[in-house]
Design a protein around this motif. Structure first.
Motif, PDB file in Angstrom:
ATOM      1  N   THR A  97       6.083  15.922  21.787  1.00 48.87           N
ATOM      2  CA  THR A  97       6.278  17.365  21.648  1.00 48.87           C
ATOM      3  C   THR A  97       5.680  18.062  22.856  1.00 48.87           C
ATOM      4  O   THR A  97       4.919  17.456  23.623  1.00 48.87           O
ATOM      5  CB  THR A  97       5.612  17.887  20.356  1.00 48.87           C
ATOM      6  OG1 THR A  97       5.910  19.279  20.195  1.00 48.87           O
ATOM      7  CG2 THR A  97       4.101  17.713  20.404  1.00 48.87           C
ATOM      8  N   ASN A  98       6.022  19.329  23.032  1.00 52.47           N
ATOM      9  CA  ASN A  98       5.483  20.105  24.149  1.00 52.47           C
ATOM     10  C   ASN A  98       4.133  20.678  23.731  1.00 52.47           C
ATOM     11  O   ASN A  98       4.060  21.640  22.962  1.00 52.47           O
ATOM     12  CB  ASN A  98       6.456  21.229  24.514  1.00 52.47           C
ATOM     13  CG  ASN A  98       6.026  21.974  25.764  1.00 52.47           C
ATOM     14  OD1 ASN A  98       5.210  21.476  26.539  1.00 52.47           O
ATOM     15  ND2 ASN A  98       6.573  23.155  25.967  1.00 52.47           N
ATOM     16  N   TRP A  99       3.065  20.090  24.252  1.00 50.37           N
ATOM     17  CA  TRP A  99       1.720  20.482  23.812  1.00 50.37           C
ATOM     18  C   TRP A  99       0.690  20.052  24.844  1.00 50.37           C
ATOM     19  O   TRP A  99       0.867  19.067  25.566  1.00 50.37           O
ATOM     20  CB  TRP A  99       1.397  19.815  22.468  1.00 50.37           C
ATOM     21  CG  TRP A  99      -0.032  19.991  22.034  1.00 50.37           C
ATOM     22  CD1 TRP A  99      -0.556  21.028  21.328  1.00 50.37           C
ATOM     23  CD2 TRP A  99      -1.122  19.105  22.313  1.00 50.37           C
ATOM     24  NE1 TRP A  99      -1.901  20.852  21.143  1.00 50.37           N
ATOM     25  CE2 TRP A  99      -2.277  19.665  21.740  1.00 50.37           C
ATOM     26  CE3 TRP A  99      -1.229  17.894  22.996  1.00 50.37           C
ATOM     27  CZ2 TRP A  99      -3.525  19.067  21.825  1.00 50.37           C
ATOM     28  CZ3 TRP A  99      -2.472  17.297  23.096  1.00 50.37           C
ATOM     29  CH2 TRP A  99      -3.606  17.875  22.503  1.00 50.37           C
TER      30      TRP A  99
ATOM     31  N   LYS B 137      11.227  30.936  27.787  1.00 50.09           N
ATOM     32  CA  LYS B 137      12.238  29.928  28.113  1.00 50.09           C
ATOM     33  C   LYS B 137      13.579  30.561  28.488  1.00 50.09           C
ATOM     34  O   LYS B 137      14.428  29.910  29.096  1.00 50.09           O
ATOM     35  CB  LYS B 137      12.431  28.970  26.937  1.00 50.09           C
ATOM     36  CG  LYS B 137      11.278  27.990  26.764  1.00 50.09           C
ATOM     37  CD  LYS B 137      11.600  26.940  25.716  1.00 50.09           C
ATOM     38  CE  LYS B 137      10.507  25.882  25.663  1.00 50.09           C
ATOM     39  NZ  LYS B 137      10.794  24.827  24.673  1.00 50.09           N
TER      40      LYS B 137
ATOM     41  N   GLU C 245       3.441  27.387  31.110  1.00 48.00           N
ATOM     42  CA  GLU C 245       3.490  26.425  30.007  1.00 48.00           C
ATOM     43  C   GLU C 245       2.581  26.824  28.847  1.00 48.00           C
ATOM     44  O   GLU C 245       3.001  26.868  27.686  1.00 48.00           O
ATOM     45  CB  GLU C 245       3.112  25.029  30.502  1.00 48.00           C
ATOM     46  CG  GLU C 245       3.203  23.972  29.410  1.00 48.00           C
ATOM     47  CD  GLU C 245       2.834  22.586  29.905  1.00 48.00           C
ATOM     48  OE1 GLU C 245       3.219  21.616  29.246  1.00 48.00           O
ATOM     49  OE2 GLU C 245       2.153  22.487  30.944  1.00 48.00           O
TER      50      GLU C 245
ATOM     51  N   GLY D 102       2.000  14.535  24.074  1.00 47.15           N
ATOM     52  CA  GLY D 102       2.997  15.246  24.869  1.00 47.15           C
ATOM     53  C   GLY D 102       4.301  14.495  25.023  1.00 47.15           C
ATOM     54  O   GLY D 102       5.322  15.086  25.381  1.00 47.15           O
TER      55      GLY D 102
ATOM     56  N   GLU E 116       7.078  24.772  33.578  1.00 47.09           N
ATOM     57  CA  GLU E 116       6.252  23.600  33.311  1.00 47.09           C
ATOM     58  C   GLU E 116       4.905  23.657  34.026  1.00 47.09           C
ATOM     59  O   GLU E 116       4.139  22.700  33.969  1.00 47.09           O
ATOM     60  CB  GLU E 116       7.013  22.334  33.712  1.00 47.09           C
ATOM     61  CG  GLU E 116       8.253  22.088  32.855  1.00 47.09           C
ATOM     62  CD  GLU E 116       8.942  20.783  33.198  1.00 47.09           C
ATOM     63  OE1 GLU E 116       8.431  20.076  34.094  1.00 47.09           O
ATOM     64  OE2 GLU E 116       9.970  20.476  32.581  1.00 47.09           O
TER      65      GLU E 116
END
Length: 566
Positions: A533-535, A393, A407, A530, A403
């Protein structure tokens, strides 16, 4: 006309301004003559028609005047302007110039980012006098000229002969002055083409020409000559100050008592240990048995292996070089040694002693020396072989790739950021093994529960399809998405949860049951989770504590807010 004149003026000014600071400098001329048998006439016209559409757009012209364009390195601006000018009124006869300029830029750019390789519509018959004048006027060291291109058929096969000259301003002579022939069968790779098209003879002749151009320019390069001198000095330093020094042959026996079958301690011939005694790199070599590519591939001996051979080893019957070397690198962390075998290489050597020297010399390419020096670089122990897991990041390219391409890597790297990759790789493997064991004990509990659901409530749960378990690396809680099909065929997305240490099973109610098509099962799970959270399913674990604490395990008055006990 005004725009064209402006571009030419800018290009001429830039070439005069920077001619002496770029390496290499190559001006690629347009062919003086282009002849072809009548049988190729229609195809030449068709190809020319296609290329004529390859005009510089108004957008590109506007971009060439933009601040973004002007922020690019000066040589890249000059090259782009030259390409814009060259692409006007393009036809098939000039394709060789396009290919040559593009390929040479590609070949030289990594070592010479400040290169200047330009296409031009200037033509020449190939005389030294004429090429000298062109070189002097353009202030470019090399002029690559295609004095004549001929397309013809011979015994039913299409060929091209290209007459080429490479003029060198420094020696005021022709380094290349020859004819090259290519047929119309594709050789693949960079010069791949459609078999029996007129592109192929041109490409195949150019592949030979440009390889020789690269060799000639490289052999005359002051920078590469300096690199070669430095490489010899570094090799001598490695031999006398490191390779020939005695080392503790028993050190690895205590560090790697269970190294595995693919690491034979008897094959070790040197080891380097850092001053803190917490890192080392050990070198191994042996004579390997006769084998071919197919046998090597099937053996699965190494995850990655490099083959350096003077022979063509593309076919499965070709023999692999028999000198086999590799390194073992290691880091000590909290009284434990973490190690990896890497840089496995098969190569040719006249003797094992020669092989030891050749392989040991690869240290020079691994940041072992300070820049342009034979002095050891202490950063060697923190870079290349001993790199750390980075926070993607914080990469300047994150907005561009974060993204999409990066990712999954970012998700899986997150628990190990700042850790040595050697350590992180081992911890990942161990985590995967523990995850697998956890699956074996947890999935049966879900399966038993789903069987009861179907037997006690067959109308609502006629059939149940399950997806992968979702859980953090500490395996304290799991979510299992399911697709429940009722007796009318309606399919509903639901989630069930097991909290470690509890015999209960809960339904996760943060999302209400949702009717979805069967082929949207996985996508809907990713979309819903998602959104919190970022998953995604490519993540090894879901390690966002805020997700688990705020949306799954949250309590009010000691009662779960989003978990319904069943």
């Amino acid at each position: 006309m005004k725009k064209a004149s402006l571009l030419i003026a800018v290009l001429a000014y830039a070439c005069n301004l920077v001619a002496q600071i770029h390496e290499p400098q190559i001006l690629v001329l347009a062919p003086k003559e282009f002849k072809y048998d009548k049988v190729f006439e229609s195809e030449v016209k068709e190809k020319s028609k296609e290329l004529s559409k390859f005009q510089t757009s108004e957008e590109m012209l506007a971009y060439s005047q933009s601040d973004e364009f002007k922020s690019q390195p000066e040589n890249m601006q000059i090259i782009a302007l030259a390409q814009i000018e060259f692409n006007k009124d393009l036809d098939f006869s000039k394709k060789a110039t396009m290919i040559a300029q593009s390929h040479l830029t590609y070949r030289f750019f990594e070592r010479f980012p400040n290169l200047l390789i330009l296409p031009t519509k200037i033509e020449s018959g190939g005389s030294v006098v004429e090429l000298k004048r062109i070189s002097d006027d353009a202030k470019m060291q090399y002029v690559l000229n295609f004095s004549k291109i001929t397309l013809y058929k011979k015994q039913g096969i299409g060929f091209a002969t290209i007459s080429v000259q490479l003029y060198d301003q420094a020696s005021q002579s022709l380094l290349i002055n020859a004819d090259y022939e290519g047929d119309w069968f594709s050789q693949g790779f960079e010069f791949g083409c459609e078999n029996e098209s007129i592109d192929c003879p041109i490409n195949n002749a150019l592949s030979q020409i440009l390889e020789n151009v690269v060799l000639e320019v490289a052999s005359n390069s002051p920078a590469l000559k300096k690199d070669k001198e430095l490489a010899l000095l570094r090799l001598e330093e490695l031999k006398t100050s490191y390779l020939s020094k005695p080392y503790d042959k028993d050190f690895l026996k205590s560090v790697l008592p269970h190294a595995g079958e693919d690491i034979n301690l008897d094959d070790q011939y040197q080891i380097l240990i850092d001053p803190s005694q917490t890192k080392f790199v050990a070198f191994f070599i042996k004579q390997a048995p006769n084998q071919d590519i197919k046998e090597l591939t099937e053996s699965n001996k190494d995850n990655q292996v490099k083959i350096i051979s003077s022979k063509d080893h593309k076919g499965s019957l070709a023999e692999i070089p028999q000198t086999y070397a590799y390194i073992v690198k290691a880091v000590k962390r909290k009284d434990r040694w973490y190690f990896e075998k890497s840089n496995a290489t098969y190569f040719e050597a006249n003797s094992l002693e020669e092989g030891k020297i050749n392989y040991f010399s690869s240290l020079a390419s691994l940041n072992f020396f300070k820049e342009n020096s034979t002095e050891h670089n202490s950063d060697f122990w923190e870079t290349e072989l001993f790199a750390k897991v980075v926070d993607l990041k914080k990469d300047p390219e994150w907005d561009k790739y974060g993204e999409t391409i990066w990712e999954s890597d970012e998700l899986n790297n997150r628990p190990y950021i700042g850790e040595y990759e050697i350590v992180a790789n081992t911890l990942r493997i161990e985590a995967e093994e523990e995850n697998a064991k956890f699956y074996e004990t947890t999935e049966p509990r879900y399966s038993e529960f789903y069987s009861k659901l179907k037997s006690t409530n067959p109308k609502e749960f006629t059939n149940i399809s399950v997806h992968s378990l979702v859980f953090p690396i500490d395996r304290s809680v799991t979510i299992n998405p399911i697709l429940a099909t009722d007796n009318k065929g309606k399919k509903t997305l639901r989630y069930y949860v097991i909290v470690n240490g509890s015999s209960d099973i809960y339904e996760w109610t943060y999302f209400q049951p949702k009717e979805i098509p069967e082929d949207e099962f996985g996508n809907q799970v990713i979309e819903q989770i998602g959104s919190l959270t970022n998953w995604n399913f490519s993540a090894d674990n879901l390690n966002d504590s805020e997700f688990w604490n705020n949306y799954v395990l949250k309590k009010a008055n000691d009662v779960y807010v989003y978990l319904n006990k069943l």
